[in-house]
Design an enzyme around this catalytic site. Structure first.
Site, mmCIF file in Angstrom:
data_model
loop_
_atom_site.group_PDB
_atom_site.id
_atom_site.type_symbol
_atom_site.label_atom_id
_atom_site.label_comp_id
_atom_site.label_asym_id
_atom_site.label_seq_id
_atom_site.Cartn_x
_atom_site.Cartn_y
_atom_site.Cartn_z
ATOM 1 N N GLY A 13 34.808 51.485 9.830
ATOM 2 C CA GLY A 13 35.329 52.472 8.791
ATOM 3 C C GLY A 13 34.327 53.127 8.012
ATOM 4 O O GLY A 13 33.142 52.433 8.105
ATOM 5 N N GLU A 63 37.107 51.085 1.636
ATOM 6 C CA GLU A 63 36.507 52.353 1.850
ATOM 7 C C GLU A 63 37.099 53.331 0.315
ATOM 8 O O GLU A 63 36.273 54.312 0.166
ATOM 9 C CB GLU A 63 37.305 53.304 3.180
ATOM 10 C CG GLU A 63 36.918 52.451 4.439
ATOM 11 C CD GLU A 63 35.384 52.620 4.574
ATOM 12 O OE1 GLU A 63 34.589 52.992 4.176
ATOM 13 O OE2 GLU A 63 35.003 51.449 5.221
ATOM 14 N N GLN A 109 29.096 58.083 2.321
ATOM 15 C CA GLN A 109 28.205 57.301 3.007
ATOM 16 C C GLN A 109 27.231 58.004 4.100
ATOM 17 O O GLN A 109 26.008 57.746 4.420
ATOM 18 C CB GLN A 109 28.835 55.987 3.869
ATOM 19 C CG GLN A 109 29.486 54.908 3.121
ATOM 20 C CD GLN A 109 30.240 54.000 4.059
ATOM 21 O OE1 GLN A 109 31.095 54.279 4.261
ATOM 22 N NE2 GLN A 109 29.429 52.939 4.251
ATOM 23 N N CYS A 128 29.427 46.147 5.620
ATOM 24 C CA CYS A 128 29.445 47.670 5.135
ATOM 25 C C CYS A 128 28.364 48.156 6.023
ATOM 26 O O CYS A 128 27.325 47.651 5.794
ATOM 27 C CB CYS A 128 29.138 47.629 3.606
ATOM 28 S SG CYS A 128 29.378 49.428 3.164
ATOM 29 N N LEU A 129 28.513 49.195 6.440
ATOM 30 C CA LEU A 129 27.384 50.020 7.233
ATOM 31 C C LEU A 129 26.211 50.475 6.167
ATOM 32 O O LEU A 129 25.186 50.863 6.767
ATOM 33 C CB LEU A 129 27.886 51.379 8.014
ATOM 34 C CG LEU A 129 28.938 50.956 9.069
ATOM 35 C CD1 LEU A 129 29.406 52.471 9.805
ATOM 36 C CD2 LEU A 129 28.023 50.100 10.437
ATOM 37 N N HIS A 147 34.454 52.940 -1.955
ATOM 38 C CA HIS A 147 33.282 53.914 -1.794
ATOM 39 C C HIS A 147 33.521 55.320 -2.290
ATOM 40 O O HIS A 147 32.554 55.800 -3.055
ATOM 41 C CB HIS A 147 33.016 54.177 -0.196
ATOM 42 C CG HIS A 147 32.330 53.126 0.365
ATOM 43 N ND1 HIS A 147 31.051 52.802 -0.075
ATOM 44 C CD2 HIS A 147 32.617 52.373 1.432
ATOM 45 C CE1 HIS A 147 30.498 51.900 0.904
ATOM 46 N NE2 HIS A 147 31.648 51.366 1.547
HETATM 47 ZN ZN ZN Z 1 31.270 50.099 3.156
#
Ligand code: ZN
Length: 172
Positions: A46, A137, A51, A94-95, A140
């Site tokens: 996701g 998400e 991001q 999380c990326l 975010h």
């Molecule tokens: Zn994340």
């Protein structure tokens, strides 16, 4: 399609509150294509627009398991309408916080509404990994990262770990 840079904590941009999209246009779709390519390359399941530094309410996701056909999902202006009273724990990652995983409790199911890739309204219940991912998400878009739910000590440790890895990457 372009692979974009994924911002990591403690970048202050990740704390920004994203804004709704006026309409799903070709520009929105081009951004979603970039986001999906960036997410697949990472790899992740996701990604929210913030991001990659775009403060708008757009999310991409693909929950297909290894060996399954890709199943990209696109969410424009997603909103949670209602949630289950029951909470379940999940080991999240999380990326924007690479290599850090920790348990977060979230409602087991949630009913969401959003516009899809073509601007069509979809309203449905999400459960299982889908429920975890969409809530992560959506956070975010409000400037919240999953480590914000952890203890101060764990959060500080996570940020330090990410900063250290970034420094090593820059030096190599
Ligand atoms: Zn994340």
């Amino acid at each position: 399609m372009a692979i974009r840079e994924i911002l990591t904590v403690p970048n202050p941009i990740l704390k920004q509150v994203s804004k709704p999209v006026k309409a799903v246009t070709d520009e929105t779709r081009a951004l979603m294509d970039d986001m999906l390519a960036t997410m697949y390359a990472a790899p992740g399941i996701g990604l929210a627009a913030i991001q990659i530094g775009e403060p708008i309410n757009v999310i991409v996701m693909d929950l297909a398991k290894e060996g399954e056909e890709p199943a990209p999902r696109y969410f424009v202006n997603p909103e949670i309408l209602e949630v289950d009273e029951e909470f379940v724990p999940y080991d999240e990652g999380c990326l924007s916080v690479p290599e850090v995983f920790d348990t977060v409790d979230r409602p087991k199911r949630c009913r969401i509404t959003y516009l899809d890739y073509n601007g069509k309204r979809v309203t449905e219940w999400a459960e299982g990994l889908y429920a975890v991912c969409i809530q992560h998400e959506l956070d975010h878009l409000k400037g919240v990262v999953f480590i914000d739910y952890l203890s101060k000590l764990k959060k500080t440790r996570a940020i330090k770990k990410v900063q250290k890895a970034q420094k090593l990457k820059a030096a190599s």
